[in-house]
Design a protein around this motif. Structure first.
Motif, PDB file in Angstrom:
ATOM      1  N   GLU A  81       0.826  -1.204   0.000  1.00 46.46           N
ATOM      2  CA  GLU A  81       0.000   0.000   0.000  1.00 46.46           C
ATOM      3  C   GLU A  81       0.867   1.264   0.000  1.00 46.46           C
ATOM      4  O   GLU A  81       0.517   2.267  -0.638  1.00 46.46           O
ATOM      5  N   VAL A  82       2.018   1.208   0.717  1.00 41.84           N
ATOM      6  CA  VAL A  82       2.911   2.362   0.764  1.00 41.84           C
ATOM      7  C   VAL A  82       3.509   2.650  -0.609  1.00 41.84           C
ATOM      8  O   VAL A  82       3.700   3.812  -0.998  1.00 41.84           O
ATOM      9  N   VAL A  83       3.792   1.609  -1.364  1.00 41.67           N
ATOM     10  CA  VAL A  83       4.351   1.778  -2.709  1.00 41.67           C
ATOM     11  C   VAL A  83       3.434   2.637  -3.576  1.00 41.67           C
ATOM     12  O   VAL A  83       3.890   3.426  -4.416  1.00 41.67           O
ATOM     13  N   ASP A  84       2.123   2.505  -3.379  1.00 43.37           N
ATOM     14  CA  ASP A  84       1.147   3.274  -4.169  1.00 43.37           C
ATOM     15  C   ASP A  84       1.145   4.760  -3.805  1.00 43.37           C
ATOM     16  O   ASP A  84       0.527   5.559  -4.510  1.00 43.37           O
ATOM     17  N   PHE A  85       1.833   5.140  -2.727  1.00 38.52           N
ATOM     18  CA  PHE A  85       1.860   6.546  -2.312  1.00 38.52           C
ATOM     19  C   PHE A  85       2.886   7.370  -3.084  1.00 38.52           C
ATOM     20  O   PHE A  85       2.984   8.575  -2.892  1.00 38.52           O
ATOM     21  N   LYS A  86       3.681   6.728  -3.940  1.00 41.47           N
ATOM     22  CA  LYS A  86       4.769   7.421  -4.639  1.00 41.47           C
ATOM     23  C   LYS A  86       4.227   8.493  -5.567  1.00 41.47           C
ATOM     24  O   LYS A  86       3.226   8.310  -6.238  1.00 41.47           O
ATOM     25  N   ASN A  87       4.896   9.627  -5.581  1.00 44.51           N
ATOM     26  CA  ASN A  87       4.663  10.671  -6.563  1.00 44.51           C
ATOM     27  C   ASN A  87       6.006  11.357  -6.868  1.00 44.51           C
ATOM     28  O   ASN A  87       7.059  10.939  -6.342  1.00 44.51           O
ATOM     29  N   VAL A  88       5.998  12.391  -7.641  1.00 42.76           N
ATOM     30  CA  VAL A  88       7.247  13.038  -8.059  1.00 42.76           C
ATOM     31  C   VAL A  88       8.007  13.618  -6.875  1.00 42.76           C
ATOM     32  O   VAL A  88       9.242  13.561  -6.806  1.00 42.76           O
ATOM     33  N   GLU A  89       7.276  14.127  -5.901  1.00 41.12           N
ATOM     34  CA  GLU A  89       7.906  14.842  -4.791  1.00 41.12           C
ATOM     35  C   GLU A  89       8.446  13.901  -3.714  1.00 41.12           C
ATOM     36  O   GLU A  89       9.380  14.240  -3.000  1.00 41.12           O
ATOM     37  N   ASN A  90       7.831  12.721  -3.529  1.00 43.50           N
ATOM     38  CA  ASN A  90       8.248  11.848  -2.433  1.00 43.50           C
ATOM     39  C   ASN A  90       8.773  10.495  -2.904  1.00 43.50           C
ATOM     40  O   ASN A  90       8.832   9.550  -2.112  1.00 43.50           O
ATOM     41  N   GLU A  91       9.153  10.389  -4.158  1.00 43.93           N
ATOM     42  CA  GLU A  91       9.544   9.069  -4.686  1.00 43.93           C
ATOM     43  C   GLU A  91      10.750   8.515  -3.950  1.00 43.93           C
ATOM     44  O   GLU A  91      10.774   7.337  -3.567  1.00 43.93           O
ATOM     45  N   LEU A  92      11.805   9.334  -3.726  1.00 41.22           N
ATOM     46  CA  LEU A  92      13.019   8.851  -3.054  1.00 41.22           C
ATOM     47  C   LEU A  92      12.727   8.460  -1.617  1.00 41.22           C
ATOM     48  O   LEU A  92      13.173   7.401  -1.135  1.00 41.22           O
ATOM     49  N   ALA A  93      11.954   9.302  -0.902  1.00 47.57           N
ATOM     50  CA  ALA A  93      11.648   9.011   0.498  1.00 47.57           C
ATOM     51  C   ALA A  93      10.829   7.734   0.634  1.00 47.57           C
ATOM     52  O   ALA A  93      11.074   6.919   1.529  1.00 47.57           O
ATOM     53  N   ILE A  94       9.859   7.548  -0.243  1.00 41.91           N
ATOM     54  CA  ILE A  94       9.039   6.331  -0.185  1.00 41.91           C
ATOM     55  C   ILE A  94       9.879   5.103  -0.491  1.00 41.91           C
ATOM     56  O   ILE A  94       9.707   4.037   0.131  1.00 41.91           O
ATOM     57  N   THR A  95      10.809   5.230  -1.438  1.00 40.42           N
ATOM     58  CA  THR A  95      11.681   4.091  -1.777  1.00 40.42           C
ATOM     59  C   THR A  95      12.528   3.687  -0.573  1.00 40.42           C
ATOM     60  O   THR A  95      12.639   2.489  -0.254  1.00 40.42           O
ATOM     61  N   ASN A  96      13.148   4.652   0.110  1.00 36.36           N
ATOM     62  CA  ASN A  96      13.921   4.353   1.315  1.00 36.36           C
ATOM     63  C   ASN A  96      13.043   3.750   2.394  1.00 36.36           C
ATOM     64  O   ASN A  96      13.459   2.852   3.141  1.00 36.36           O
ATOM     65  N   TYR A  97      11.807   4.258   2.500  1.00 33.13           N
ATOM     66  CA  TYR A  97      10.862   3.759   3.507  1.00 33.13           C
ATOM     67  C   TYR A  97      10.535   2.285   3.253  1.00 33.13           C
ATOM     68  O   TYR A  97      10.508   1.472   4.187  1.00 33.13           O
ATOM     69  N   VAL A  98      10.357   1.937   1.989  1.00 33.45           N
ATOM     70  CA  VAL A  98      10.063   0.545   1.628  1.00 33.45           C
ATOM     71  C   VAL A  98      11.273  -0.330   1.927  1.00 33.45           C
ATOM     72  O   VAL A  98      11.145  -1.476   2.408  1.00 33.45           O
ATOM     73  N   HIS A  99      12.489   0.192   1.643  1.00 33.11           N
ATOM     74  CA  HIS A  99      13.711  -0.585   1.935  1.00 33.11           C
ATOM     75  C   HIS A  99      13.845  -0.833   3.417  1.00 33.11           C
ATOM     76  O   HIS A  99      14.294  -1.916   3.836  1.00 33.11           O
ATOM     77  N   LEU A 100      13.519   0.143   4.235  1.00 33.73           N
ATOM     78  CA  LEU A 100      13.565  -0.055   5.680  1.00 33.73           C
ATOM     79  C   LEU A 100      12.628  -1.189   6.108  1.00 33.73           C
ATOM     80  O   LEU A 100      12.980  -1.990   6.985  1.00 33.73           O
TER      81      LEU A 100
END
Length: 488
Positions: free
Chosen positions: A89-108
């Protein structure tokens, strides 16, 4: 034709459509904003749930390392499944502004799950040191996830700050739109209602004025109403009523004149009848004369002649007084016996009379002079033509709710055609009858008395005698015979 009902229906539908359109628009925009707000809130809740679950899974791992049990390992597996689901569900939150932060969040999240698995693996291999090291690393990752969650939420809040302000502005705009729509609809309804009411009240005022003039007796004013609905129909109906009343008044005036002339004619007729009566023999004088002769014959020793004169006098008295009244069967039977006594004096042994009478029925009422014409008819047509005479049977019997009277003779009988004429009241000859009343007249009076058609029946065949059967109801209809006679 456009009716008032159709106009009201159009008004109601117009208001309904305007209100429905306004309601649908407001609901649509409100639902749109609510969906956007729910999406943002759901993002916050899911990220917060990730933090909570990461802490729970670390706690569950600690419990398992202290007390290895199937229950504790089951709790860890359940939390791992929850973490995997929330990660998707978190992966679906990605957009242009938060793509890097969401990717790190998923890796965590992946790292946390991996450290949990490493700790469990080393624990299963009895490598306590490495298992504790993996547990410590998992604890650090869980803390990183909590900090990262707060950072992402703060970023989301800053990102959607403009959206929140837009929602507030849209809410204010919808509020103002609703107020303007309410004012617009109110003004429209007031104007339409005024126009609609004038279309109805103006013709009604004309009708009211016309009705007022008619109530004052003014039937010469024509009623005109310009309308295409029911009020126009009422106006035309009132106009026809005015014309009909006017014509009726003229007709009544003409009838009054004719009635006046008719009353004058009746007065002349009554005067003529009075003069005609003066030239006739007074029946009461004849009755008193018969009584005098009867007494004289009795004094002279002629008792049979005296009795005969008494019977004739009684018969005459009954015929004079009781034609238009109801009498009891007792009175009718007594007058029949007087009539038979007179006829026996005439026919002697040629006439045989057999009465069979139920005395309990003699209180029943019957029209006066009903039975004598029937018995007299039997004497005239059943006894008189034969040299040897004949027999007459007279019966009165109780038949439950009615009394049955039968007069039967052994004479030549009568044809079906004659019976039909009598029953249809088409043959009313009373030639030779002392009462002047024929059988058709008796049928008519009995039907009027009983209030029904099946009150009398004639059974006869050529050469086989005649039987007249009468049924008198013990309980009659609403109108009495005397009332019907007086109305007739």
């Amino acid at each position: 034709m456009n009716s008032i009902q159709k106009k009201i229906l159009v008004l109601a539908l117009s208001v309904l459509l305007i209100m429905a359109a306004s309601w649908v628009s407001l609901i649509y925009y409100n639902q749109k904003m609510q969906n956007q707000y729910n999406d943002i809130l759901e993002r916050y809740l899911i990220m917060n749930e990730v933090t909570s679950t990461s802490q729970k899974i670390v706690t569950a791992l600690n419990n398992y390392l202290l007390i290895p049990s199937p229950e504790n390992i089951s709790v860890i597996d359940q939390h791992k499944l929850e973490m995997e689901k929330m990660k998707e569900e978190v992966v679906d939150f990605k957009n242009v502004e938060n793509e890097l932060a969401i990717t790190n969040y998923v890796h965590l999240i992946d790292s946390l799950v991996e450290m949990i698995d490493r700790s469990l693996f080393f624990h299963s291999e009895a490598d306590t040191y490495n298992s504790n090291q993996a547990f410590t690393e998992a604890t650090h990752i869980s803390n990183y996830i909590s900090e990262m969650t707060l950072t992402l939420i703060d970023t989301e809040i800053k990102t959607y700050d403009r959206f929140y302000r837009g929602i507030i502005l849209q809410s204010e705009g919808l509020k103002q739109l609703g107020i303007w729509l309410l004012l617009l609809i109110s003004v429209f309804l007031m104007l339409f209602t005024y126009w609609f009411s004038r279309r109805i009240t103006k013709p009604v005022e004309k009708l009211t004025k016309a009705a007022s003039e008619i109530s004052k007796g003014r039937f010469d004013l024509e009623i005109e109403v310009e309308s295409n609905d029911e009020i126009s129909f009422l106006a035309k109906t009132l106009e026809r009523m005015r014309v009909n009343i006017n014509n009726l008044i003229l007709e009544i005036q003409q009838k009054a004149q004719l009635e006046k002339e008719l009353q004058q004619s009746k007065l002349l007729l009554k005067e003529s009848q009075l003069r005609s009566l003066q030239s006739q023999i007074n029946p009461h004088f004849l009755f008193n004369t018969l009584n005098t002769l009867s007494k004289k014959a009795y004094m002279e020793g002629s008792e049979e002649t005296s009795d005969l004169l008494v019977s004739v006098a009684g018969l005459l008295r009954y015929n004079l007084k009781h034609l238009d009244k109801t009498m009891t069967l007792y009175d009718e039977v007594r007058v029949i016996q007087q009539y038979i006594d007179i006829q026996k004096a005439r026919y002697t042994d040629r006439l045989t009379f057999h009465p069979v009478i139920d005395a309990a029925c003699l209180d029943i009422e019957i029209p006066g002079l009903t039975l004598q014409p029937i018995v007299e008819n039997a004497v005239i047509y059943g006894i008189e033509p034969h040299e040897d005479g004949g027999v007459i049977w007279f019966r009165i019997k109780d038949d439950g709710d009615r009394v049955t009277i039968e007069v039967e003779d052994d004479g030549p009988g009568m044809s079906e055609e004659k019976i039909k004429q009598i029953m249809e009241e088409q043959l009313d000859t009373a030639e030779g009858h002392s009462t002047g009343i024929g059988l058709s007249n008796v049928v008519k009076r009995l039907r009027l008395f009983n209030g029904r058609e099946d009150t009398m029946r004639i059974e006869s065949n050529k050469g086989n005698g005649t039987k007249v059967i009468i049924h008198i109801l013990k309980e009659r209809g609403v109108n009495s015979y005397d009332e019907n006679i007086n109305r007739g």
